[in-house]
Design a protein around this motif. Structure first.
Motif, mmCIF file in Angstrom:
data_model
loop_
_atom_site.group_PDB
_atom_site.id
_atom_site.type_symbol
_atom_site.label_atom_id
_atom_site.label_comp_id
_atom_site.label_asym_id
_atom_site.label_seq_id
_atom_site.Cartn_x
_atom_site.Cartn_y
_atom_site.Cartn_z
ATOM 1 N N GLN A 1 17.866 9.754 35.239
ATOM 2 C CA GLN A 1 16.558 9.783 36.298
ATOM 3 C C GLN A 1 15.977 11.279 36.339
ATOM 4 O O GLN A 1 15.124 11.385 36.389
ATOM 5 N N ALA A 2 16.998 12.097 36.488
ATOM 6 C CA ALA A 2 16.737 13.540 36.813
ATOM 7 C C ALA A 2 15.884 14.045 35.347
ATOM 8 O O ALA A 2 14.890 14.796 35.775
ATOM 9 N N LEU A 3 16.218 13.720 34.347
ATOM 10 C CA LEU A 3 15.605 13.961 33.222
ATOM 11 C C LEU A 3 14.321 13.303 33.102
ATOM 12 O O LEU A 3 13.133 14.198 32.754
ATOM 13 N N VAL A 4 13.863 12.277 33.471
ATOM 14 C CA VAL A 4 12.757 11.851 33.357
ATOM 15 C C VAL A 4 11.955 12.541 34.553
ATOM 16 O O VAL A 4 10.930 12.747 34.341
ATOM 17 N N GLN A 5 12.476 12.720 35.749
ATOM 18 C CA GLN A 5 11.702 13.057 36.982
ATOM 19 C C GLN A 5 11.428 14.712 36.766
ATOM 20 O O GLN A 5 10.494 15.084 37.268
ATOM 21 N N SER A 6 12.107 15.384 35.716
ATOM 22 C CA SER A 6 11.678 16.689 35.523
ATOM 23 C C SER A 6 11.032 16.992 34.331
ATOM 24 O O SER A 6 10.788 17.882 33.840
#
Length: 108
Positions: A12-17
């Protein structure tokens, strides 16, 4: 390398960043934002599977919660190993540009 693909917070962090709006501005044609694996109107489409929007602060919080701590060099580590992975895409100018943009954004 530490396997992180099974960690939902890291994914999720990769998507949000990933700043998709910024990347799409670099493309030479108009695009439509898609935030789910299926398009609205396709069989089995479900809005519940929509990905989170760009939010660097939330992405960083998720990485910390997952145990990935940013070092003095800016690289996140967990259990002494760096957060690193390979991104593979078809070799064409568009994909090279997108990959470069993602690489820069994920380093930030």
């Amino acid at each position: 390398r530490v396997l992180f693909r099974s960690d939902k917070q890291v994914r999720q962090a990769l998507v949000q960043s990933a700043n998709v709006a910024k990347i799409s501005k670099e493309l030479t044609y108009p695009t439509r934002f898609v935030r789910s694996p299926l398009l609205n109107g396709q069989v089995a489409y479900n809005h519940a599977y929509a990905q989170a929007a760009f939010n660097l602060e939330e992405a960083q919080k998720k990485l910390v919660a997952a145990g990935w701590i940013e070092g003095k060099n800016g690289i996140r580590t967990k259990e002494g190993k760096p957060l690193a992975f390979s991104l593979t895409a078809a070799d064409n100018s568009e994909n090279r540009m997108v990959a470069k943009q993602l690489q820069a954004q994920w380093k930030a």
